[in-house]
Design an enzyme around this catalytic site. Structure first.
Site, PDB file in Angstrom:
ATOM      1  N   ARG A 110       0.871  -1.160  -0.126  1.00 58.79           N
ATOM      2  CA  ARG A 110      -0.066   0.040  -0.077  1.00 58.79           C
ATOM      3  C   ARG A 110       0.852   1.282   0.060  1.00 58.79           C
ATOM      4  O   ARG A 110       1.784   1.294   0.878  1.00 58.79           O
ATOM      5  CB  ARG A 110      -0.646   0.015   1.363  1.00 58.79           C
ATOM      6  CG  ARG A 110      -2.250  -0.397   1.161  1.00 58.79           C
ATOM      7  CD  ARG A 110      -3.293  -0.141   2.244  1.00 58.79           C
ATOM      8  NE  ARG A 110      -2.529   0.045   3.494  1.00 58.79           N
ATOM      9  CZ  ARG A 110      -3.400   0.379   4.694  1.00 58.79           C
ATOM     10  NH1 ARG A 110      -4.752   0.401   4.217  1.00 58.79           N
ATOM     11  NH2 ARG A 110      -3.072   0.748   5.830  1.00 58.79           N
ATOM     12  N   THR A 114      -1.287   7.424  -0.849  1.00 53.24           N
ATOM     13  CA  THR A 114      -2.674   7.441  -1.383  1.00 53.24           C
ATOM     14  C   THR A 114      -3.598   6.212  -0.888  1.00 53.24           C
ATOM     15  O   THR A 114      -4.764   6.102  -1.113  1.00 53.24           O
ATOM     16  CB  THR A 114      -2.290   6.925  -2.963  1.00 53.24           C
ATOM     17  OG1 THR A 114      -1.663   5.560  -2.970  1.00 53.24           O
ATOM     18  CG2 THR A 114      -1.483   8.384  -3.799  1.00 53.24           C
ATOM     19  N   ASP A 206       0.027  -3.047  12.250  1.00 50.04           N
ATOM     20  CA  ASP A 206       0.428  -3.533  10.849  1.00 50.04           C
ATOM     21  C   ASP A 206       0.893  -5.086  11.079  1.00 50.04           C
ATOM     22  O   ASP A 206       1.817  -5.440  11.729  1.00 50.04           O
ATOM     23  CB  ASP A 206       1.618  -2.682  10.683  1.00 50.04           C
ATOM     24  CG  ASP A 206       2.105  -3.155   9.246  1.00 50.04           C
ATOM     25  OD1 ASP A 206       2.433  -3.961   9.041  1.00 50.04           O
ATOM     26  OD2 ASP A 206       2.392  -1.706   8.704  1.00 50.04           O
ATOM     27  N   ASP A 209       4.494  -5.895   9.645  1.00 51.25           N
ATOM     28  CA  ASP A 209       5.707  -5.594  10.637  1.00 51.25           C
ATOM     29  C   ASP A 209       5.504  -6.600  11.877  1.00 51.25           C
ATOM     30  O   ASP A 209       6.721  -6.860  12.358  1.00 51.25           O
ATOM     31  CB  ASP A 209       5.479  -4.247  11.077  1.00 51.25           C
ATOM     32  CG  ASP A 209       6.028  -3.232  10.110  1.00 51.25           C
ATOM     33  OD1 ASP A 209       6.805  -3.723   9.269  1.00 51.25           O
ATOM     34  OD2 ASP A 209       5.867  -2.000  10.456  1.00 51.25           O
TER      35      ASP A 209
HETATM   36  C1  PRP Z   1      -1.238  -4.429   4.402  1.00 45.44           C
HETATM   37  C2  PRP Z   1      -1.980  -6.014   4.350  1.00 45.44           C
HETATM   38  C3  PRP Z   1      -2.804  -5.884   3.075  1.00 45.44           C
HETATM   39  C4  PRP Z   1      -2.919  -4.382   2.989  1.00 45.44           C
HETATM   40  C5  PRP Z   1      -4.343  -4.013   3.232  1.00 45.44           C
HETATM   41  O1  PRP Z   1      -0.106  -4.733   3.752  1.00 45.44           O
HETATM   42  O2  PRP Z   1      -1.177  -6.992   4.802  1.00 45.44           O
HETATM   43  O3  PRP Z   1      -2.093  -6.429   1.843  1.00 45.44           O
HETATM   44  O4  PRP Z   1      -2.218  -3.702   4.009  1.00 45.44           O
HETATM   45  O5  PRP Z   1      -4.809  -2.648   3.089  1.00 45.44           O
HETATM   46  P1  PRP Z   1      -6.058  -2.215   2.029  1.00 45.44           P
HETATM   47  O6  PRP Z   1      -7.018  -3.213   2.295  1.00 45.44           O
HETATM   48  O7  PRP Z   1      -6.027  -0.958   2.390  1.00 45.44           O
HETATM   49  O8  PRP Z   1      -5.353  -2.345   0.528  1.00 45.44           O
HETATM   50  P2  PRP Z   1       1.021  -3.544   3.352  1.00 45.44           P
HETATM   51  O9  PRP Z   1       0.674  -2.787   2.158  1.00 45.44           O
HETATM   52  O10 PRP Z   1       1.460  -2.985   4.494  1.00 45.44           O
HETATM   53  O11 PRP Z   1       2.263  -4.448   2.848  1.00 45.44           O
HETATM   54  P3  PRP Z   1       3.360  -5.402   3.521  1.00 45.44           P
HETATM   55  O12 PRP Z   1       2.429  -6.679   3.872  1.00 45.44           O
HETATM   56  O13 PRP Z   1       4.506  -5.764   2.565  1.00 45.44           O
HETATM   57  O14 PRP Z   1       3.611  -5.009   4.964  1.00 45.44           O
HETATM   58  N1  URA Z   2      -2.433  -3.074   6.961  1.00 43.13           N
HETATM   59  C1  URA Z   2      -2.198  -3.592   8.017  1.00 43.13           C
HETATM   60  O1  URA Z   2      -1.185  -4.456   8.300  1.00 43.13           O
HETATM   61  N2  URA Z   2      -3.224  -3.345   9.287  1.00 43.13           N
HETATM   62  C2  URA Z   2      -4.035  -2.438   9.171  1.00 43.13           C
HETATM   63  O2  URA Z   2      -4.693  -2.246   9.925  1.00 43.13           O
HETATM   64  C3  URA Z   2      -4.184  -2.006   7.587  1.00 43.13           C
HETATM   65  C4  URA Z   2      -3.739  -2.355   6.599  1.00 43.13           C
END
Ligand code: PRP
Ligand code: URA
Length: 215
Positions: A110, A114, A206, A209
């Site tokens: 994400r 944005t 998160d 993380d």
């Molecule tokens: C997080 C999560 C989803 C996304 C959800 O990933 O694991 O993929 O955000 O958010 P959305 O519904 O608003 O799109 P992130 O983009 O943080 O990436 P990561 O798994 O690499 O930490």
């Molecule tokens: N992605 C995450 O990992 N946590 C949230 O709460 C939203 C998006």
């Protein structure tokens, strides 16, 4: 499993063990090692529910005593697709129940400003049209990542897709249902809302993380 008229594509896995484990997962003091184990266990329990309607066929079997008719999952072309990174934490738990499943990968993150998904990797088995897909990601927040991942799978030929997550926000469920009403969403909890930076409340923080200790 619970349904709610407001969200016809949503199934909430209300099993006591799932709810117990989810509460520990939400706890800010839960360390990475336990967090990872819990995501794995909840994914396995959710997979049990999300596979409940798979088609079966007759399968003759020879017991030590006699021949009888058993059953097996028809087709067997199951494919797990984690959305990187956090979806990786769910793969082993689901695969424990469906060890013959193939595993594809979709790389998305994400954009912090944005909140829209940016894709960087896509690989699934070539015979996608014949497969049942289980898309895996612990968090369904705005729904942007899930909707983009489903669109990518459909471009590759997929027609049967289920989405498994741990925590969903109403906005994400709505956005995914609007873009892809054919995709059933399984979650452990439908949470209250998103905050101003797109995090789920109460949520669990998160997920990527916390899984990989990159906080
Ligand atoms: C997080 C999560 C989803 C996304 C959800 O990933 O694991 O993929 O955000 O958010 P959305 O519904 O608003 O799109 P992130 O983009 O943080 O990436 P990561 O798994 O690499 O930490
Ligand atoms: N992605 C995450 O990992 N946590 C949230 O709460 C939203 C998006």
């Amino acid at each position: 499993m619970d349904t709610t008229p407001a969200y016809p594509t949503l199934r909430i896995v209300s099993h006591p063990l799932v709810q117990h484990k989810l509460t520990i997962l939400r706890d800010r003091t839960t360390p990475t090692k336990i967090f990872k184990e819990l995501v794995d266990e909840i994914a396995m329990l959710m997979a049990y529910e999300a596979t409940a309607d798979l088609a079966i066929e007759d399968a003759p079997v020879e017991t030590p005593l006699e021949r009888t008719m058993g059953h097996r999952v028809a087709g067997k072309k199951l494919t797990l697709v984690p959305i990187l990174r956090a979806g990786l934490g769910m793969v082993e738990g689901v695969a424990r129940l469906v060890p013959a499943a193939r595993v594809g990968h979709i790389g998305l993150y994400r954009d912090h400003d944005t909140l829209e998904p940016v894709d960087y990797y896509f690989k699934v088995p070539s015979d996608a049209t014949e497969r049942d897909f289980f898309l895996l990601d612990p968090m369904l927040a705005t729904g942007g990542s899930a909707a983009a991942a489903v669109a990518s799978l459909k471009r590759a030929g997929a027609t049967r897709i289920r989405f498994l997550c741990l925590v969903a926000a109403p906005q994400g469920v709505e956005r995914l249902a609007e873009a892809h009403p054919d995709v059933t969403v399984y979650c452990a909890s439908l949470d209250r809302e998103l905050n101003e930076v797109g995090y789920i409340l109460p949520g669990l923080g998160d997920a990527g993380d916390r899984l990989f200790g990159t906080r």
